[in-house]
Design an enzyme around this catalytic site. Structure first.
Site, PDB file in Angstrom:
ATOM      1  N   ASP A  20      -6.942   4.061  -4.602  1.00  0.00           N
ATOM      2  CA  ASP A  20      -7.639   3.879  -3.327  1.00  0.00           C
ATOM      3  C   ASP A  20      -8.335   5.228  -3.114  1.00  0.00           C
ATOM      4  OD1 ASP A  20      -7.668   1.832  -0.867  1.00  0.00           O
ATOM      5  OD2 ASP A  20      -7.534   3.816   0.005  1.00  0.00           O
ATOM      6  N   GLY A  39     -20.356   6.858   1.989  1.00  0.00           N
ATOM      7  CA  GLY A  39     -19.419   7.308   0.970  1.00  0.00           C
ATOM      8  C   GLY A  39     -20.145   7.637  -0.317  1.00  0.00           C
ATOM      9  N   PHE A  40     -19.414   8.227  -1.274  1.00  0.00           N
ATOM     10  CA  PHE A  40     -19.997   8.460  -2.608  1.00  0.00           C
ATOM     11  C   PHE A  40     -18.885   8.438  -3.650  1.00  0.00           C
ATOM     12  CE2 PHE A  40     -19.291  13.160  -3.478  1.00  0.00           C
ATOM     13  CZ  PHE A  40     -18.553  13.425  -2.338  1.00  0.00           C
ATOM     14  N   GLY A  41     -17.867   7.598  -3.387  1.00  0.00           N
ATOM     15  CA  GLY A  41     -16.711   7.550  -4.279  1.00  0.00           C
ATOM     16  C   GLY A  41     -16.663   6.300  -5.136  1.00  0.00           C
ATOM     17  N   ASN A  42     -15.427   5.893  -5.456  1.00  0.00           N
ATOM     18  CA  ASN A  42     -15.172   4.763  -6.358  1.00  0.00           C
ATOM     19  C   ASN A  42     -15.948   3.517  -5.933  1.00  0.00           C
ATOM     20  OD1 ASN A  42     -13.183   6.544  -7.152  1.00  0.00           O
ATOM     21  ND2 ASN A  42     -11.515   5.448  -6.141  1.00  0.00           N
ATOM     22  N   VAL A  43     -16.008   3.281  -4.633  1.00  0.00           N
ATOM     23  CA  VAL A  43     -16.566   2.040  -4.119  1.00  0.00           C
ATOM     24  C   VAL A  43     -18.088   2.134  -4.006  1.00  0.00           C
ATOM     25  CG1 VAL A  43     -16.580   0.501  -2.129  1.00  0.00           C
ATOM     26  CG2 VAL A  43     -14.424   1.518  -2.898  1.00  0.00           C
ATOM     27  N   ALA A  44     -18.578   3.217  -3.401  1.00  0.00           N
ATOM     28  CA  ALA A  44     -20.011   3.402  -3.185  1.00  0.00           C
ATOM     29  C   ALA A  44     -20.764   3.367  -4.518  1.00  0.00           C
ATOM     30  CB  ALA A  44     -20.267   4.738  -2.483  1.00  0.00           C
ATOM     31  N   TRP A  45     -20.145   3.953  -5.530  1.00  0.00           N
ATOM     32  CA  TRP A  45     -20.770   4.036  -6.845  1.00  0.00           C
ATOM     33  C   TRP A  45     -21.083   2.644  -7.408  1.00  0.00           C
ATOM     34  CZ3 TRP A  45     -17.754   2.998 -11.533  1.00  0.00           C
ATOM     35  CH2 TRP A  45     -18.480   3.181 -12.695  1.00  0.00           C
ATOM     36  N   LYS A  84       0.876  -1.183   0.000  1.00  0.00           N
ATOM     37  CA  LYS A  84       0.000   0.000   0.000  1.00  0.00           C
ATOM     38  C   LYS A  84       0.904   1.222   0.000  1.00  0.00           C
ATOM     39  CE  LYS A  84      -4.421   0.714   0.003  1.00  0.00           C
ATOM     40  NZ  LYS A  84      -5.510  -0.185  -0.443  1.00  0.00           N
TER      41      LYS A  84
HETATM   42  O1  2IT Z   1      -7.983  -1.725  -1.015  1.00  0.00           O
HETATM   43  C1  2IT Z   1      -7.856  -2.212  -2.151  1.00  0.00           C
HETATM   44  O2  2IT Z   1      -7.904  -3.427  -2.352  1.00  0.00           O
HETATM   45  C2  2IT Z   1      -7.638  -1.283  -3.265  1.00  0.00           C
HETATM   46  N1  2IT Z   1      -7.615  -0.081  -3.051  1.00  0.00           N
HETATM   47  C3  2IT Z   1      -7.385  -1.807  -4.644  1.00  0.00           C
HETATM   48  C4  2IT Z   1      -5.966  -2.207  -4.823  1.00  0.00           C
HETATM   49  C5  2IT Z   1      -5.580  -2.645  -6.213  1.00  0.00           C
HETATM   50  O3  2IT Z   1      -4.381  -2.943  -6.379  1.00  0.00           O
HETATM   51  O4  2IT Z   1      -6.409  -2.693  -7.108  1.00  0.00           O
END
Ligand code: 2IT
Length: 445
Positions: free
Chosen positions: A164, A235-241, A124
């Site tokens: 992320d 949330g309302f980002g990459n994941v929430a969407w 990370k």
């Molecule tokens: O927390 C995660 O698994 C991500 N942010 C995605 C990491 C990735 O390498 O696609």
């Protein structure tokens, strides 16, 4: 292995790294019993080796804003473990980022990636840079300065970053463009790339889609599914969407989203138009959800609160670590919640997890539920290595299969004598055992 002794030792060394200690403690508690049935693990100090990252890069990032002012941020890459494949994991750009955040995320990523069935190690990285309110040119200069420091430590078979919080298509573009310029190669070293320069179809929505596939499997264990269920998303980002899109497609009614300013309650439920608007809101870089309530009459903005006070069947934390605490868990349980799928990383506090398990609620942790994002990154790496693109249906089918296999692993390792599936134990034991065995097989390194 004695969890207390190991934790006491880590606390002495890293007492101020609260998130890292929290993540390690959760995994060690889950694996203690199984681990101690393997004397070869103890003899080879496997747990002591797995809680320390392989290496950490920390560096200064200096960049200039549009007015000529100079700014200094901290940059990091934590290469946690590469026993089962190249280091893999995202970058987080957020003012809350510290080394503790990235060590916790790298540790989690190692076991999450093991669960995906694909050959990826854990890493990370990121920065305390705040993309909020920055122009494209400022974000580009920051990304270029960040990559100038880091590029030598990356590579398609060495370390493959992705997005992320605060890092999505735009940032990956600037980072990739500069990596390519410095390394003089075009080998797909980041994932989450644009679709016409090496990206994979489905990657942008994969974390949310995978999370919903997992939640369907959880509900199926009780003979239920998402049809007609009310859902709270944070949330309302990459994941929430992606989560809102797939849950809606499967017949659920998503009635909340949230931002740092508060949450939106939309009893009518999100639809395609509203989900598109959520993306537009995101793109303004102001990091607020309030304008949603102005745009869609009938919805309501609740300032300064989180959506866990709303009565729902399914709760999906999709924002950031420790966003759902013990009191929130009690409120959700009192309101009859049936299933909690953590799509953010470590979204629930230990107190919240204890509440869910004590009350036998279907609850699963991020390293299982959100693994579809990094799994699809793994599929992007494969497509890049093969120099081809798979159609969306093929990627989606593989994603579904991976989520099913993660769910099966959780059931296998987490089912208690009373029949309750403890997904925390299941995910931790399945992920840990795979990495531990790989470390053992590869000798003292
Ligand atoms: O927390 C995660 O698994 C991500 N942010 C995605 C990491 C990735 O390498 O696609």
């Amino acid at each position: 292995m004695k969890v207390k002794e190991i934790m006491a030792n880590l606390e002495k060394k890293y007492g101020h790294e609260k998130e890292y200690l929290q993540a390690v403690h959760e995994v060690l508690e889950s694996i203690e019993e199984v681990y101690n049935q393997h004397p070869e693990f103890e003899k080879n100090r496997i747990v002591e080796r797995l809680v320390e990252p392989d290496r950490i890069f920390t560096f200064r990032v200096t960049w200039q804003d549009d007015h000529g002012e100079i700014h200094v941020n901290n940059g990091y890459r934590v290469q946690f473990n590469n026993a089962i494949g190249p280091y893999k994991g995202g970058f987080r750009f957020h003012p809350s980022v510290t080394l503790s955040t990235l060590k916790f995320l790298g540790f989690e990523q190692t076991f999450k990636n093991a669960l995906t069935t694909l050959p990826m190690g854990g890493a990370k990285g990121g920065s305390d840079f705040d993309p909020k309110g920055k122009s494209n040119a400022e974000v580009m200069r920051f990304c270029q300065a960040f990559m100038t420091e880091l590029w030598r430590n990356l590579g398609p078979d060495t370390d493959v970053p992705a997005g992320d919080i605060g890092v999505a298509g735009r940032e990956i573009g600037y980072l990739y463009g500069y990596y390519k310029k410095l390394a003089r190669e075009n080998t797909g070293v980041l994932t989450g790339k644009g679709l016409n320069w090496g990206g994979s179809l489905i990657r942008p929505e994969a974390t949310g889609f995978g999370g919903i596939y997992f939640v369907e499997h959880m509900l199926n264990t009780k003979g239920a599914d998402l049809t007609g269920k009310t859902v709270a998303v944070s949330g309302f980002g990459n994941v929430a969407w992606g989560a809102a899109l797939k849950a809606t497609e499967l017949g659920a009614k998503v009635i909340t989203i949230s931002g740092p300013d508060g949450y939106i309650l939309d009893e009518a439920g999100l639809d395609a138009e509203k989900i598109d608007y959520m993306l537009e809101l995101r793109a303004t870089a102001n990091d607020v959800v309030k304008p949603y309530a102005d745009k869609f009459p009938g919805s309501k903005f609740v300032p300064g609160k989180r959506p866990w006070e709303v009565k729902v069947d399914v709760a999906l934390p999709c924002a950031i670590q420790n966003e759902l605490n013990g009191d929130d868990a009690k409120t959700l349980i009192k309101n009859g919640v049936r299933c909690v799928g953590e799509i953010s990383n470590m979204g629930c506090t230990p107190e919240a997890i204890t509440e869910f398990i004590k009350n036998k609620i279907l609850y699963a942790p991020g390293k299982a539920v959100n693994a579809g994002g990094v799994a699809t990154s793994g599929l992007e790496m494969t497509q890049n290595a093969m120099h081809l693109n798979w159609p969306a249906e093929e990627v989606d089918a593989k994603l579904k299969q991976i989520m099913q296999s993660i769910h099966s692993a959780c059931v296998k390792y987490g089912t208690q004598r009373d029949g309750y599936i403890n997904y925390v134990n299941g995910a931790n034991i399945a992920g840990f055992m795979k990495v531990a065995q790989a470390v053992l097989d590869q000798g003292i390194v």
